[in-house]
Design a protein around this motif. Structure first.
Motif, PDB file in Angstrom:
ATOM      1  N   ASP A 102       0.820  -1.211   0.000  1.00 63.78           N
ATOM      2  CA  ASP A 102       0.000   0.000   0.000  1.00 63.78           C
ATOM      3  C   ASP A 102       0.856   1.265   0.000  1.00 63.78           C
ATOM      4  OD1 ASP A 102      -2.348  -1.453  -0.011  1.00 63.78           O
ATOM      5  OD2 ASP A 102      -2.486  -1.489   2.186  1.00 63.78           O
ATOM      6  N   TYR A 103       2.081   1.171   0.429  1.00 61.64           N
ATOM      7  CA  TYR A 103       2.957   2.335   0.540  1.00 61.64           C
ATOM      8  C   TYR A 103       3.922   2.476  -0.633  1.00 61.64           C
ATOM      9  CZ  TYR A 103       1.079   2.811   5.167  1.00 61.64           C
ATOM     10  OH  TYR A 103       0.218   2.994   6.210  1.00 61.64           O
ATOM     11  N   TRP A 104       3.708   1.674  -1.679  1.00 59.24           N
ATOM     12  CA  TRP A 104       4.524   1.840  -2.869  1.00 59.24           C
ATOM     13  C   TRP A 104       4.191   3.187  -3.522  1.00 59.24           C
ATOM     14  CZ3 TRP A 104       5.564  -2.806  -6.558  1.00 59.24           C
ATOM     15  CH2 TRP A 104       6.256  -3.798  -5.873  1.00 59.24           C
ATOM     16  N   HIS A 105       5.171   3.752  -4.188  1.00 57.17           N
ATOM     17  CA  HIS A 105       4.971   4.989  -4.943  1.00 57.17           C
ATOM     18  C   HIS A 105       4.101   4.674  -6.159  1.00 57.17           C
ATOM     19  CE1 HIS A 105       5.979   8.471  -7.481  1.00 57.17           C
ATOM     20  NE2 HIS A 105       6.227   9.087  -6.331  1.00 57.17           N
ATOM     21  N   PRO A 106       3.266   5.622  -6.611  1.00 50.81           N
ATOM     22  CA  PRO A 106       2.419   5.371  -7.786  1.00 50.81           C
ATOM     23  C   PRO A 106       3.214   4.986  -9.033  1.00 50.81           C
ATOM     24  CG  PRO A 106       1.629   7.299  -6.637  1.00 50.81           C
ATOM     25  CD  PRO A 106       2.893   6.884  -5.953  1.00 50.81           C
ATOM     26  N   MET A 107       4.428   5.482  -9.169  1.00 49.86           N
ATOM     27  CA  MET A 107       5.243   5.110 -10.334  1.00 49.86           C
ATOM     28  C   MET A 107       5.650   3.635 -10.247  1.00 49.86           C
ATOM     29  SD  MET A 107       5.367   7.608 -12.384  1.00 49.86           S
ATOM     30  CE  MET A 107       6.701   7.161 -13.456  1.00 49.86           C
ATOM     31  N   GLU A 108       5.871   3.146  -9.039  1.00 51.93           N
ATOM     32  CA  GLU A 108       6.194   1.718  -8.870  1.00 51.93           C
ATOM     33  C   GLU A 108       4.971   0.860  -9.160  1.00 51.93           C
ATOM     34  OE1 GLU A 108       9.524   1.419  -5.408  1.00 51.93           O
ATOM     35  OE2 GLU A 108       7.539   2.106  -4.786  1.00 51.93           O
ATOM     36  N   LYS A 109       3.808   1.329  -8.707  1.00 48.58           N
ATOM     37  CA  LYS A 109       2.580   0.584  -8.965  1.00 48.58           C
ATOM     38  C   LYS A 109       2.237   0.570 -10.449  1.00 48.58           C
ATOM     39  CE  LYS A 109       0.344   1.317  -4.518  1.00 48.58           C
ATOM     40  NZ  LYS A 109      -0.835   1.864  -3.828  1.00 48.58           N
ATOM     41  N   ALA A 110       2.632   1.625 -11.173  1.00 48.40           N
ATOM     42  CA  ALA A 110       2.337   1.719 -12.610  1.00 48.40           C
ATOM     43  C   ALA A 110       3.070   0.649 -13.407  1.00 48.40           C
ATOM     44  CB  ALA A 110       2.702   3.106 -13.133  1.00 48.40           C
ATOM     45  N   GLU A 111       4.136   0.084 -12.842  1.00 47.13           N
ATOM     46  CA  GLU A 111       4.865  -0.976 -13.544  1.00 47.13           C
ATOM     47  C   GLU A 111       4.087  -2.285 -13.566  1.00 47.13           C
ATOM     48  OE1 GLU A 111       8.879  -1.429 -12.186  1.00 47.13           O
ATOM     49  OE2 GLU A 111       9.144   0.741 -11.997  1.00 47.13           O
ATOM     50  N   TYR A 112       3.130  -2.443 -12.627  1.00 43.58           N
ATOM     51  CA  TYR A 112       2.342  -3.675 -12.523  1.00 43.58           C
ATOM     52  C   TYR A 112       0.852  -3.323 -12.456  1.00 43.58           C
ATOM     53  CZ  TYR A 112       6.960  -5.177 -10.980  1.00 43.58           C
ATOM     54  OH  TYR A 112       8.304  -5.396 -10.889  1.00 43.58           O
ATOM     55  N   PRO A 113       0.297  -2.757 -13.517  1.00 45.84           N
ATOM     56  CA  PRO A 113      -1.087  -2.261 -13.437  1.00 45.84           C
ATOM     57  C   PRO A 113      -2.118  -3.376 -13.226  1.00 45.84           C
ATOM     58  CG  PRO A 113      -0.300  -2.179 -15.695  1.00 45.84           C
ATOM     59  CD  PRO A 113       0.867  -2.547 -14.839  1.00 45.84           C
TER      60      PRO A 113
END
Length: 142
Positions: A102-113
């Motif tokens: 839950d605390y990942w940066h949005p750019m990190e989350k964007a790598e695994y949509p």
């Protein structure tokens, strides 16, 4: 509380447990494989001699004697499996809890949509199931 015994342990299960612990103890005493195998065959023969006993009193007495014998012959430093509790590598690998994602940066989350979209959907389903089962959490009063 899965470590608590909630069912009756059968005699057969107790005998199997004794046999396995005796084999592990034999393995701890004999490092050379051929010596261990020889002792394991002798141990199995001792168990097979008494496999056909129908009288439960005699069978229970033999089981108690076997437990006492194993206790008297137990190795002073039994072997532990590497990743089992008590082993040299037990608990070395820390598995991070799920909330860390839950605390990942949005750019990190964007790598695994796809993964994070499915994760958010499952979190919503879990919250709905929780509220259906236990009700909504009470608001704290200050």
């Amino acid at each position: 509380m899965s470590h608590l015994v909630t069912k009756i342990t059968t005699h057969g299960r107790k005998v199997c447990s004794l046999y396995k612990r005796a084999l592990r103890n034999t393995e701890a005493w004999y490092d050379r494989r051929e010596m261990y195998r020889y002792r394991a065959v002798l141990l199995r023969a001792r168990f097979d001699e008494n496999a056909d006993i129908k009288d439960m009193r005699v069978a229970q007495e033999l089981l108690d004697e076997g437990e006492k014998e194993l206790f008297s012959l137990i190795h002073y430093q039994p072997r532990q499996f590497t990743y089992s509790p008590g082993g040299v590598a037990a608990g070395r690998e820390v598995i991070p809890p799920d909330w860390v994602l839950d605390y990942w940066h949005p750019m990190e989350k964007a790598e695994y949509p796809d993964y994070f979209a499915r994760r958010e959907q499952r979190k919503k389903e879990y919250i709905e199931l929780w509220e259906k089962t236990y009700g909504k959490p009470a608001e704290p009063s200050h």
